[in-house]
Design an enzyme around this catalytic site. Structure first.
Site, PDB file in Angstrom:
ATOM      1  N   CYS A  15       0.701  -1.297  -0.010  1.00  0.00           N
ATOM      2  CA  CYS A  15      -0.024  -0.149   0.032  1.00  0.00           C
ATOM      3  C   CYS A  15       1.082   1.328   0.045  1.00  0.00           C
ATOM      4  O   CYS A  15       1.382   1.407   0.769  1.00  0.00           O
ATOM      5  CB  CYS A  15      -0.831  -0.081   1.092  1.00  0.00           C
ATOM      6  N   CYS A  25       0.069   3.442   3.094  1.00  0.00           N
ATOM      7  CA  CYS A  25       0.725   3.416   4.199  1.00  0.00           C
ATOM      8  C   CYS A  25       2.409   3.333   4.176  1.00  0.00           C
ATOM      9  O   CYS A  25       2.751   3.555   5.375  1.00  0.00           O
ATOM     10  CB  CYS A  25       0.606   1.555   4.143  1.00  0.00           C
TER      11      CYS A  25
END
Length: 437
Positions: free
Chosen positions: A63, A66
């Site tokens: 991600c 993230c």
């Protein structure tokens, strides 16, 4: 003698068992020096039990959002560890530890949750380290801070920062406001001042006590409520959770989900040009006189897809005003579809009057931006599930019609969903609450 030896042996055995039990509990000794903890299936529950306040980032290694969040958490963790009531930051690879992902309804990355005495709550606040610290400090603060001096008031307001509205009860007893302070703790700071000086009355612009003052420091807005404190106080608190004219973006939309008032939306070309700023000041005046409505504004340049859902785009005559029910319906007021540059204050008043008198046309939100809007609120994986369910229904219907069917399959991993980059960078304190992957 044998009996005593037997008792000693039993005692030693008991101590050994207790030692084993404690060692198993302490086998997950966690550092408290501000290190971001890496949690997994085997130590997650122990960590939640070990700390009163633990902030958990459910992430996926692939991600992109993230990856950008990780250094912010690394920077915030040592600061939060030094609080009087420390907050520990931890992270879980939810893409790997799927049991935890399912247990805590993780449907997008990153998903952030704050566990308070073991009870999880969703976190939708800012993600920059400094702002994240300010936001999280709110949850370990007293429900109502009792201030005993002018300097204590100043320190309280400075420490509260600008993300949350601030309520100060001058001459109010703590018990009068406590229940509402608990109810709205996630959304505002609350305090009371028992001994009120004339200097504070001048500084906060009230002329008698008791008085409840609301502050929006970042918008330089202040409102005063003189009572009655056993009836209308909650309405005052709810109405002042937002500034008079609210900039509409992903995070403010999520704040509005708990407000049942209709939203007067004003669409402009650019929120930050001088003409728009003048109009926004006029909207504030209208909002002050119509607290039963929320007044919001959004620039086409800042969030064109959202605006297009309401038929506002670069081809539209702007500014345009509508009243939104917060769901999938909005209302245009006949004769007030747009606002001319001359005497805009009167035109805004006429628009509000027309809406309240029912001179409206009801319409449905439309346009391609609606999918992006849904993604931002409920997480892209949930959208994928919805799409999948619809696809299955269509397949079943096709089978029932006995038509030939060809099925293919593929695997896609979404790294980044429709992002909130349309929200202006200068409003950073409102950014970063949505699930983005």
């Amino acid at each position: 003698m044998e009996g005593r030896l037997s008792m000693v042996c039993v005692g030693v055995a008991t101590l050994s068992i207790l030692s084993l039990l404690f060692s198993s509990v302490s086998s997950h000794d966690f550092p408290t020096d501000g290190t971001v903890l890496e949690l997994h299936d085997s130590n997650f529950d122990s960590a939640i039990s070990a700390f009163d306040f633990i902030f958990v980032d459910f992430y996926a290694p692939w991600c992109g959002h993230c990856k950008r969040l990780a250094p912010e958490l690394d920077a915030a963790a040592p600061v939060l560890a030094t609080l009087k009531e420390p907050i520990v930051i931890a992270k879980v690879n939810a893409d790997k530890h799927t049991r935890l992902a399912v247990k805590y309804d993780i449907d997008g990355f990153p998903t952030l949750k704050l566990f308070i005495h073991g009870v999880p709550m969703d976190y939708n606040g800012p993600r920059k380290a400094e702002l994240l610290v300010r936001f999280l400090k709110k949850f370990v603060a007293p429900d109502v801070s009792v201030l005993d001096s002018d300097s204590a008031i100043t320190s309280f307001v400075e420490a509260a920062g600008t993300y949350f509205p601030i309520y100060i009860g001058f001459g109010l007893n703590e018990s009068v406001i406590l229940n509402l302070a608990i109810k709205y703790k996630k959304k505002a700071w609350f305090s009371v001042v028992k001994d009120v000086s004339e200097e504070m009355m001048v500084a906060y612009d009230f002329d008698k006590v008791p008085a409840l003052v609301s502050l929006h420091p970042s918008y330089n807005e202040r409102s005063v409520f003189y009572g009655p404190f056993d009836g209308d106080m909650e309405d005052f608190i709810k109405q002042n959770l937002f500034p008079l004219a609210l900039p509409i973006n992903y995070d403010t939309l999520k704040l509005l989900r708990d407000d049942d008032r209709k939203i007067v939306l004003t669409f402009v070309d650019d929120e930050f040009d001088e003409k728009s700023k003048t109009l926004i000041n006029l909207l504030k005046a209208a909002a002050s006189a119509n607290r039963d409505l929320v007044f919001g504004f959004v620039g086409i340049k800042q969030w064109d897809d959202f605006a297009d859902s309401f038929g506002a785009n670069k081809k539209t005559k702007l500014p345009k005003m509508v009243v939104w029910d917060g769901d999938n319906q909005y209302f245009e007021v006949l004769g007030s579809e747009s606002i001319d540059e001359v005497d805009q204050g009167t035109q805004i008043t006429r628009f509000v009057e027309g809406y309240k008198e029912g001179r409206t046309v009801q319409k449905k939100i439309g346009g391609p931006s609606l999918i992006g809007y849904i993604n931002s609120l409920i997480g892209i994986r949930t959208v994928y599930i919805i799409v999948f369910v619809v696809a299955v229904i269509m397949i079943i219907q096709t089978i029932n019609k006995e038509e030939p069917l060809t099925v293919g399959h593929g695997e896609d991993r979404a790294d980044e969903a429709w992002s909130s980059s349309h929200a202006a960078d200068s409003r950073e304190e409102y950014q970063g609450g949505d699930k983005e992957d």
